[in-house]
Design a protein around this motif. Structure first.
Motif, PDB file in Angstrom:
ATOM      1  N   ALA A   1     -33.619   8.352   8.309  1.00 39.28           N
ATOM      2  CA  ALA A   1     -32.712   9.087   7.427  1.00 39.28           C
ATOM      3  C   ALA A   1     -31.351   8.395   7.310  1.00 39.28           C
ATOM      4  O   ALA A   1     -30.741   8.391   6.248  1.00 39.28           O
ATOM      5  N   TRP A   2     -30.899   7.833   8.398  1.00 40.64           N
ATOM      6  CA  TRP A   2     -29.548   7.262   8.399  1.00 40.64           C
ATOM      7  C   TRP A   2     -29.521   5.753   8.234  1.00 40.64           C
ATOM      8  O   TRP A   2     -28.459   5.158   8.075  1.00 40.64           O
ATOM      9  N   ASN A   3     -30.688   5.160   8.357  1.00 38.39           N
ATOM     10  CA  ASN A   3     -30.773   3.706   8.260  1.00 38.39           C
ATOM     11  C   ASN A   3     -29.883   3.011   9.300  1.00 38.39           C
ATOM     12  O   ASN A   3     -29.194   2.039   9.012  1.00 38.39           O
ATOM     13  N   THR A   4     -29.867   3.582  10.500  1.00 43.54           N
ATOM     14  CA  THR A   4     -29.105   3.002  11.622  1.00 43.54           C
ATOM     15  C   THR A   4     -29.993   3.076  12.858  1.00 43.54           C
ATOM     16  O   THR A   4     -31.040   3.707  12.838  1.00 43.54           O
ATOM     17  N   LYS A   5     -29.533   2.453  13.907  1.00 54.00           N
ATOM     18  CA  LYS A   5     -30.196   2.639  15.183  1.00 54.00           C
ATOM     19  C   LYS A   5     -29.679   3.946  15.780  1.00 54.00           C
ATOM     20  O   LYS A   5     -28.514   4.294  15.608  1.00 54.00           O
ATOM     21  N   VAL A   6     -30.567   4.706  16.437  1.00 54.45           N
ATOM     22  CA  VAL A   6     -30.160   5.962  17.054  1.00 54.45           C
ATOM     23  C   VAL A   6     -30.492   5.905  18.551  1.00 54.45           C
ATOM     24  O   VAL A   6     -31.579   5.487  18.932  1.00 54.45           O
ATOM     25  N   LEU A   7     -29.506   6.275  19.354  1.00 55.34           N
ATOM     26  CA  LEU A   7     -29.683   6.249  20.806  1.00 55.34           C
ATOM     27  C   LEU A   7     -29.426   7.658  21.327  1.00 55.34           C
ATOM     28  O   LEU A   7     -28.494   8.321  20.884  1.00 55.34           O
ATOM     29  N   ASP A   8     -30.243   8.137  22.255  1.00 55.89           N
ATOM     30  CA  ASP A   8     -29.917   9.441  22.840  1.00 55.89           C
ATOM     31  C   ASP A   8     -29.206   9.233  24.170  1.00 55.89           C
ATOM     32  O   ASP A   8     -28.933   8.106  24.580  1.00 55.89           O
TER      33      ASP A   8
END
Ligand SMILES: Nc1nc2c(ncn2[C@@H]2O[C@H](COP(=O)(O)OP(=O)(O)OP(=O)(O)O)[C@@H](O)[C@H]2O)c(=O)[nH]1
Ligand SMILES: [Mg+2]
Length: 439
Positions: A99-106
């Motif tokens: 959705a954001w076209n980014t890397k996502v880290l938790d």
């Protein structure tokens, strides 16, 4: 990068049911901690926002509106990474990345990342990698069982051919086995060093506490060492050990350790068990608290939870000494108040007020450590036949021999032993309490 705090709003009543959990913390404080974590690995935080939610969506964690709102934040800016301060399922992570076209880290991913960068020793690096792989594997396993269930099959019955996930899982499994082997070798070497040290029966005092509480600053203050102390989360990762001089000439070993944090991934607690051996075996555990921190209470609960996870008995009388650090941050009135609270603590759960930064309260702390160590050991007199080599060597291994004189073919000895060994020494050697030696 941006940090998002997708915190669950709690309804009335739920808050009470959840008392003691992380979720009672102030959203702003939680977000600030998450920002600190991001900064700990030099990420540039362009924006940090809380995104209160009333329920967790299985697909994207956040609701649709929030996801779009954040898309708006991202487009037009040069954002490559979004940190979600929560635990995401692999599917949620993937959907948000799309959705954001980014890397996502938790949060777990972020903490693992920090630990990966901080690890300096071989053992530290191996442990972090192991924790990372276990983290990945657990996620694979979860989605894999989910798929199996959808197909109505059972993993152990063979199933319809090998899936990609199974292959991945096996690869990870192999790597984990190799790492565990390597780690065992490194730890065996370290244990040898420890055994060498234990021949000299030094007592160990270990520092534990929430990250940034001031453990390393206190460590430096107490040992005149210069380990890194920084206003940064997880500045210390590898344990450090130094001699601690006590006021009356006695000595102990002081150990500085990795800080704890709320929602510390369980994989990491397990991985660092070995590194925290010093803590497990310590005669005294100093629980350093930043008493000036707005979340001091919640931090204490988190630290206690980790200690329990490590198998430490919090009720064991006298083993844990609470250190209320950073009292220099308080005015005279608040200090007075703290002193009153401290004075009312039960004797087996004391707390001491110090400032590692200014040195205030440090002498009292050293005295308290000395008293406690002395109380945990007992001094005995005994006489042993000089030809009893086995007995003499047992004593040298298990006790501190304070004095040894040869009289008529017998050694008159004064020894100091742990309370736990007192009965053995009394029964085997006919020892009697020594009343003249102190500390
Ligand atoms: N005002 C004040 N600041 C302190 C005191 N003790 C430590 N600090 C500051 O608190 C910050 C963290 O100190 P550290 O000693 O690195 O904390 P730590 O517990 O070792 O942290 P980690 O290794 O990250 O777990 C530093 O900026 C210290 O200067 C104190 O007594 N008073
Ligand atoms: Mg430190």
């Amino acid at each position: 990068m941006i940090v998002i705090g997708p915190y669950l709003r709690m309804r009335r009543g739920e808050a009470e049911a959840q008392a003691g959990s992380h979720d009672l913390r102030d959203f702003a404080a939680r977000l600030e901690e998450a920002e600190g974590l991001a900064r700990a690995i030099d990420l540039e935080v362009a924006e940090a926002i809380t995104a209160p939610i009333s329920q967790i969506r299985p697909a994207t964690y956040l609701g649709k509106g929030k996801v779009e709102e954040i898309t708006g934040l991202i487009t037009g800016h040069d954002i490559e990474l979004v940190v979600m301060d929560c635990a995401l399922s692999p599917i949620q992570q993937r959907n948000l990345e799309k959705a954001w076209n980014t890397k996502v880290l938790d949060r777990t991913g972020l903490i693992l990342e920090i630990f990966g960068r901080r690890a300096k020793t071989k053992e530290g690096a191996l442990q972090v990698e192991l924790a990372h792989l276990n983290y990945q594997r657990s996620r694979l396993v979860r989605s894999w069982t989910h798929l199996e269930r959808q197909r109505g099959g059972f993993g152990f019955m063979g199933g319809p051919g090998e899936t990609q996930i199974e292959a991945d899982r096996r690869l990870i499994g192999d790597r984990i086995a190799r790492l565990e082997n390597e780690l065992k070798k490194v730890q065996a070497t370290r244990r040898l060093h420890r055994a060498g040290r234990q021949r000299v029966p030094y007592r160990v005092v270990a520092l534990v506490g929430y990250t940034n509480a001031g453990k390393s600053t206190l460590f430096n203050r107490l040992t005149r060492a210069e380990v890194q102390a920084a206003d940064m989360l997880f500045a210390t990762l590898d344990p450090t050990l130094r001699a601690l001089k006590l006021p009356h000439g006695g000595k102990a070993m002081l150990s500085d350790t990795v800080g704890f944090i709320s929602n510390l991934p369980t994989q990491l607690v397990a991985a660092f068990r070995a590194t925290l051996e010093e803590v497990l075996e310590a005669d005294i555990i100093l629980h350093v608290r930043d008493i000036a921190h707005e979340d001091a209470e919640a931090q204490q609960r988190d630290v206690d939870a980790v200690l329990r996870q490590l198998g430490i008995d919090l009720e064991a009388s006298g083993r844990i000494l609470e250190i209320w650090n950073k009292i220099d941050r308080f005015g005279p009135e608040e200090r007075e108040n703290l002193l009153n609270i401290a004075a009312r603590r039960p004797p087996d759960h004391p707390c001491l007020l110090v400032s590692a930064a200014t040195g205030e309260g440090i002498d009292t702390l050293l005295g308290a450590i000395e008293d406690r160590l002395a109380a945990m050991r007992t001094t005995l007199d005994l006489s042993i036949d000089a030809s009893d080599g086995a007995g003499i060597s047992w004593l040298h291994r298990n006790a501190e021999v304070l004095n040894k004189e040869l009289n008529d073919g017998r050694f008159d000895m004064t020894v100091r032993v742990d309370e736990t060994k007192r009965d053995i020494v009394v029964n085997r050697f006919g020892a009697v309490p020594n009343l003249s030696v102190s500390v």
